[in-house]
Design an enzyme around this catalytic site. Structure first.
Site, PDB file in Angstrom:
ATOM      1  N   GLY A 217      -6.345 -33.461  21.900  1.00  0.00           N
ATOM      2  CA  GLY A 217      -6.772 -34.560  22.756  1.00  0.00           C
ATOM      3  C   GLY A 217      -7.483 -33.999  23.973  1.00  0.00           C
ATOM      4  O   GLY A 217      -7.836 -34.722  24.886  1.00  0.00           O
ATOM      5  N   CYS A 327     -33.617 -43.531   6.338  1.00  0.00           N
ATOM      6  CA  CYS A 327     -33.912 -44.931   6.096  1.00  0.00           C
ATOM      7  C   CYS A 327     -32.655 -45.768   6.241  1.00  0.00           C
ATOM      8  O   CYS A 327     -32.011 -46.163   5.270  1.00  0.00           O
ATOM      9  CB  CYS A 327     -34.570 -45.118   4.735  1.00  0.00           C
TER      10      CYS A 327
HETATM   11  C1  PLP Z   1      -8.499 -33.606  14.598  1.00  0.00           C
HETATM   12  C2  PLP Z   1      -7.190 -33.045  14.909  1.00  0.00           C
HETATM   13  C3  PLP Z   1      -7.039 -32.181  15.999  1.00  0.00           C
HETATM   14  C4  PLP Z   1      -8.183 -31.774  16.900  1.00  0.00           C
HETATM   15  O1  PLP Z   1      -8.662 -32.789  17.719  1.00  0.00           O
HETATM   16  P1  PLP Z   1      -9.789 -32.453  18.808  1.00  0.00           P
HETATM   17  O2  PLP Z   1     -10.068 -33.742  19.462  1.00  0.00           O
HETATM   18  O3  PLP Z   1     -10.980 -31.915  18.087  1.00  0.00           O
HETATM   19  O4  PLP Z   1      -9.253 -31.423  19.721  1.00  0.00           O
HETATM   20  C5  PLP Z   1      -5.788 -31.637  16.212  1.00  0.00           C
HETATM   21  N1  PLP Z   1      -4.726 -31.948  15.431  1.00  0.00           N
HETATM   22  C6  PLP Z   1      -4.842 -32.787  14.377  1.00  0.00           C
HETATM   23  C7  PLP Z   1      -3.651 -33.063  13.546  1.00  0.00           C
HETATM   24  C8  PLP Z   1      -6.066 -33.369  14.093  1.00  0.00           C
HETATM   25  O5  PLP Z   1      -6.166 -34.207  13.056  1.00  0.00           O
END
Ligand code: PLP
Length: 399
Positions: A217, A327
């Site tokens: 996050g 397209c």
């Molecule tokens: C996609 C994902 C992440 C990475 O998220 P970012 O926003 O790219 O940092 C981490 N853990 C899990 C389980 C994910 O599915």
């Protein structure tokens, strides 16, 4: 690396091409390791960019790897990650894919009661696992990339704790890790702290617990004025609540994170050429030699990517609508101020390292772009541009 380097790469390798700057990945990784001093490990979320060279480079920095498919696990092993440094976090996969991960001996993270039951029945306490909890915290840049809310398909609801306990008891299952991932692009570090506190609260139900995985996050700035997740402040806050928890509970847990975007987004520059300048009654379009088949984030998530004109950096600023050659409506940016764009100019999309190439396709029978790694002042081609024959690979001509 400089814009001159990018122009040279455009000349040498052609466009459209994704260019990744190794140094930037290292800087981002060090920001994380500098912010968390104890008992913390970082699992790069492979799905953001899986080129084998990127995986190897990130491994060389000391990171571990988070994988969402068995193929990502295999790529990780190929890149040299040891099994102890790989976490498999799938959702909605067939049980056989979990069995395959167990056979490979990587960490396995389970995200629904059905698989948990099947797992316990087959393996009992012989293979410790993670459980992915959905804490029902709404977090993340927008609904599509938020994964912890009530409607989300991810994880086992925190309200099903009793059910998890039942499965553990009847199958003798050993849970050594709890996981949560509430979404992408979280600005407010208190969301992580809130999540951590929820995991602390339920930790007493898991006697074999060793790891708490906070997912990701981490946000990066896409436009001027955007903020990056303040990992320094996060590190401080997390360490405080963690040490309070350790004192109270007498337990010592290792903390894991799974940054994807934070590590590779800013390393990526997607270079393209402008094909056509097309004034209409409403705007001036710049049509480029790419489309959402190469970079889908602007259309899929309404994401903003900074665009610059590399080959006419001193041109007068004009306002353009930047579109692709697919397209289908594929608008990268409306009303964007760019130094005057002429047909043939080289443009760059910034922050294109994460979910750029990775989400590309061959829609419109167009070829996927090349990838270049900029390492130690040199450009290395790390993926050839697709060729026409690639479009026919796997097709079986029966007529
Ligand atoms: C996609 C994902 C992440 C990475 O998220 P970012 O926003 O790219 O940092 C981490 N853990 C899990 C389980 C994910 O599915």
């Amino acid at each position: 690396m400089t814009d001159k380097n990018l122009l040279k790469i455009a000349q040498e390798f052609g466009t459209p091409t994704y260019v990744y700057e190794a140094e930037s990945i290292k800087t981002q990784y060090q920001k994380l390791t500098d912010s968390f001093t104890k008992n913390t490990r970082f699992f790069y979320a492979a799905k953001s960019l899986t080129n084998i060279n990127i995986l190897k480079y990130i491994k060389s920095l000391g990171a571990s790897l988070d994988c969402v498919s068995i193929n990502e696990v295999k790529l990780g092993l190929r890149a040299g990650f040891t099994v102890d440094r790989i976490l498999f976090t799938p959702n909605c996969v067939d049980f056989s894919e979990i069995e395959e991960a167990v056979a490979l001996k990587v960490h396995v993270n389970i995200d629904n009661i059905s698989i948990l039951e099947q797992f316990g029945t087959k393996y009992g306490n012989s293979y410790p696992i993670f459980v992915r909890i959905n804490p029902h915290i709404f977090a993340g840049g927008n609904y599509k990339i938020s994964t912890g809310h009530i409607d989300s398909k991810f994880g086992i609801s925190i309200h099903q704790l009793r059910h998890i306990e039942r499965v553990m008891k009847s199958t003798n299952l050993c849970v050594n890790g709890l996981h949560m991932h509430t979404g992408s692009e979280i600005k407010d570090v208190d969301v992580f702290v809130q999540g951590l506190e929820i995991l602390f609260e339920i930790s007493e139900h898991f006697p074999y617990l060793k790891y708490l995985d906070m997912g990701s996050g981490f946000k990066v700035p896409y436009q001027d004025g955007d903020l990056e997740t303040d990992v320094k402040s996060l590190g401080k806050k997390v360490e405080k609540v963690l040490s309070d928890f350790e004192k109270e509970s007498g337990r010592n847990l290792e903390l894991w994170f799974e940054p994807g975007k934070f590590l590779v987004s800013e390393s990526g520059h997607f270079i393209v050429n402008s094909n056509v300048i097309k004034p209409t009654t409403a705007t001036t379009f710049v049509g480029i030699n790419s489309g959402f088949n190469h970079l889908i984030r602007p259309m899929f998530y309404d994401s903003y990517h900074k665009i610059e004109n590399l080959s006419n950096p001193k041109g007068a600023e004009r306002i353009y609508t930047v579109v692709g050659n697919i397209c289908e409506t594929d608008t990268f940016a409306w009303d964007r101020k760019l130094n005057e764009v002429r047909e043939g100019d080289v443009l760059v999309f910034r922050n294109a390292g994460a979910y750029g190439f990775e989400m590309s396709s061959n829609f419109n029978s167009r070829l996927k772009p090349a990838e270049v790694l900029w390492l130690d002042g040199k450009a290395h081609l790390i993926r050839r541009r697709d060729e026409f024959e690639d479009l026919l690979r796997n097709q079986i001509e029966v007529l």
